[in-house]
Design an enzyme around this catalytic site. Structure first.
Site, mmCIF file in Angstrom:
data_model
loop_
_atom_site.group_PDB
_atom_site.id
_atom_site.type_symbol
_atom_site.label_atom_id
_atom_site.label_comp_id
_atom_site.label_asym_id
_atom_site.label_seq_id
_atom_site.Cartn_x
_atom_site.Cartn_y
_atom_site.Cartn_z
ATOM 1 N N LYS A 1 0.837 -0.995 0.081
ATOM 2 C CA LYS A 1 0.025 0.096 0.143
ATOM 3 C C LYS A 1 0.841 1.221 0.106
ATOM 4 C CE LYS A 1 -3.804 -1.879 2.407
ATOM 5 N NZ LYS A 1 -4.711 -2.147 3.454
ATOM 6 N N GLN B 1 -4.131 -0.799 9.835
ATOM 7 C CA GLN B 1 -4.264 -2.108 9.375
ATOM 8 C C GLN B 1 -4.830 -2.991 10.424
ATOM 9 O OE1 GLN B 1 -3.525 -2.652 6.281
ATOM 10 N NE2 GLN B 1 -3.710 -5.206 6.260
ATOM 11 N N ASP C 1 -10.399 3.857 4.785
ATOM 12 C CA ASP C 1 -10.864 2.477 4.925
ATOM 13 C C ASP C 1 -12.257 2.621 4.890
ATOM 14 O OD1 ASP C 1 -8.974 0.472 4.894
ATOM 15 O OD2 ASP C 1 -8.316 0.596 7.188
HETATM 16 N N1 GUN Z 1 -6.677 -6.027 6.248
HETATM 17 C C1 GUN Z 1 -7.371 -6.892 5.301
HETATM 18 N N2 GUN Z 1 -7.951 -5.593 4.432
HETATM 19 C C2 GUN Z 1 -7.922 -4.717 4.884
HETATM 20 C C3 GUN Z 1 -8.325 -3.398 4.668
HETATM 21 O O1 GUN Z 1 -8.974 -3.130 3.279
HETATM 22 N N3 GUN Z 1 -8.032 -2.123 5.390
HETATM 23 C C4 GUN Z 1 -7.499 -2.362 6.788
HETATM 24 N N4 GUN Z 1 -7.374 -1.360 7.548
HETATM 25 N N5 GUN Z 1 -7.144 -3.694 7.141
HETATM 26 C C5 GUN Z 1 -7.244 -4.693 6.358
#
Ligand code: GUN
Length: 292
Positions: free
Chosen positions: A53, A97, A120
């Site tokens: 990311k 995350q 998110d």
């Molecule tokens: N863990 C797995 N997918 C995601 C996501 O889209 N956002 C976040 N913050 N954590 C994740």
């Protein structure tokens, strides 16, 4: 029928190119967009996702920083950190995350991020706006699936979409997005889940089938209508001794069988995954634009 492949990597590249231009525009008008990621613990999958990311963010010209926090952080300390980041003008987007360690209430943490920095799309205000059909920061995977459908020529309007899975991260917001009376949505949506007695009865009625179950190769050829469009959100590791890592990634769909029946299908990897990452860039740009 033999399915055409919907190339998520190529469509994600289009979106990255669009975002690079948006970032230049923002910088020219005096805003330097930035994303801060909070990574708690050392879960290898999370570490690898976060690395991907932040690499994407930097590649389109935005600033990013990852704050690595020990897994024994207290809930109070983590909430304090998020509150500090809320006040910090350098960061337009904040991403914590998931998953978090079991002693931390994920719902409380995601509700503490300011809605306007919630890239998110998990804050209750953003979730509520999504369901009300209002503009907001939408969760990246559902928004990525919608963009993938539209940009590959499969407008869901008037179609019967069957979503298999009801998670807060994907299944529920995806159903919410596609059911809206709006351009690029307006579908009839059925949501199946672990309490659905006969999954195949529903999946066979789908014009667009979207499994989000986290169960490898569960959707087989006999469960899919001839000519359906299949968007596989599942990413599962299965053992594979021929691979250096000892595993490979497969979706929730039995790809070879279903590809014989569907008219279009996403691969895993290279389908929804790159779109999720691209939509994080989109959300960070959107969050930054609002402050201009
Ligand atoms: N863990 C797995 N997918 C995601 C996501 O889209 N956002 C976040 N913050 N954590 C994740």
């Amino acid at each position: 029928m033999t399915a055409t492949i919907i190339d998520g990597s190529a469509i994600a590249q289009q979106i990255r190119d669009e975002m690079r231009a948006e970032v230049e525009r923002l910088k020219a008008s005096g805003t330097d967009p930035g994303l801060v990621v909070v990574l708690v613990g050392n879960d290898p999958a999370s570490v690898s996702y976060v690395r991907g990311k932040t690499r994407d963010v930097e590649e389109v010209g935005m600033r990013s920083e990852t704050l690595r926090i020990s897994a024994d952080v207290t809930q109070e300390q983590l909430l304090g950190l998020v509150s500090d980041l809320n006040q910090d003008d350098r960061w337009h987007g904040i991403l914590v995350q998931l998953p978090l360690p079991p002693h931390i209430d994920e719902g409380l943490v995601t509700s503490t991020v300011l809605p306007e920095k919630d890239v998110d799309g998990l804050h209750p205000v953003n979730v509520g706006k999504l369901f009300r059909g209002e503009r907001a920061l939408y969760p990246c995977t559902p928004h990525g699936v919608k963009q993938l459908l539209l940009r590959s020529g499969h407008d869901p309007a008037g179609k019967h979409v069957v979503v298999c899975g009801r998670s807060n991260l994907v299944g529920k917001p995806l159903a919410g997005l596609l059911m809206q009376k709006a351009e690029g949505a307006n579908a009839t949506v059925t949501v199946c889940h672990t309490g659905t007695p006969d999954l195949a009865v529903h999946t066979r009625r789908a014009d667009i089938l979207i499994p989000v179950m986290g169960r490898p190769r569960t959707i087989t050829e006999d469960m899919v209508k001839d000519g359906a469009v299949v968007i596989d959100v599942g990413v599962n590791r299965v053992e594979d001794a021929s691979k250096k890592a000892g595993y490979r990634l497969v979706g929730d769909v039995d790809f070879d069988g279903v590809a014989r029946k569907a008219s279009a299908i996403t691969p895993v990897p290279g389908g929804v995954g790159p779109m999720t990452r691209a939509m994080l860039l989109y959300n960070t740009v959107l969050a930054a634009s609002r402050t201009v």
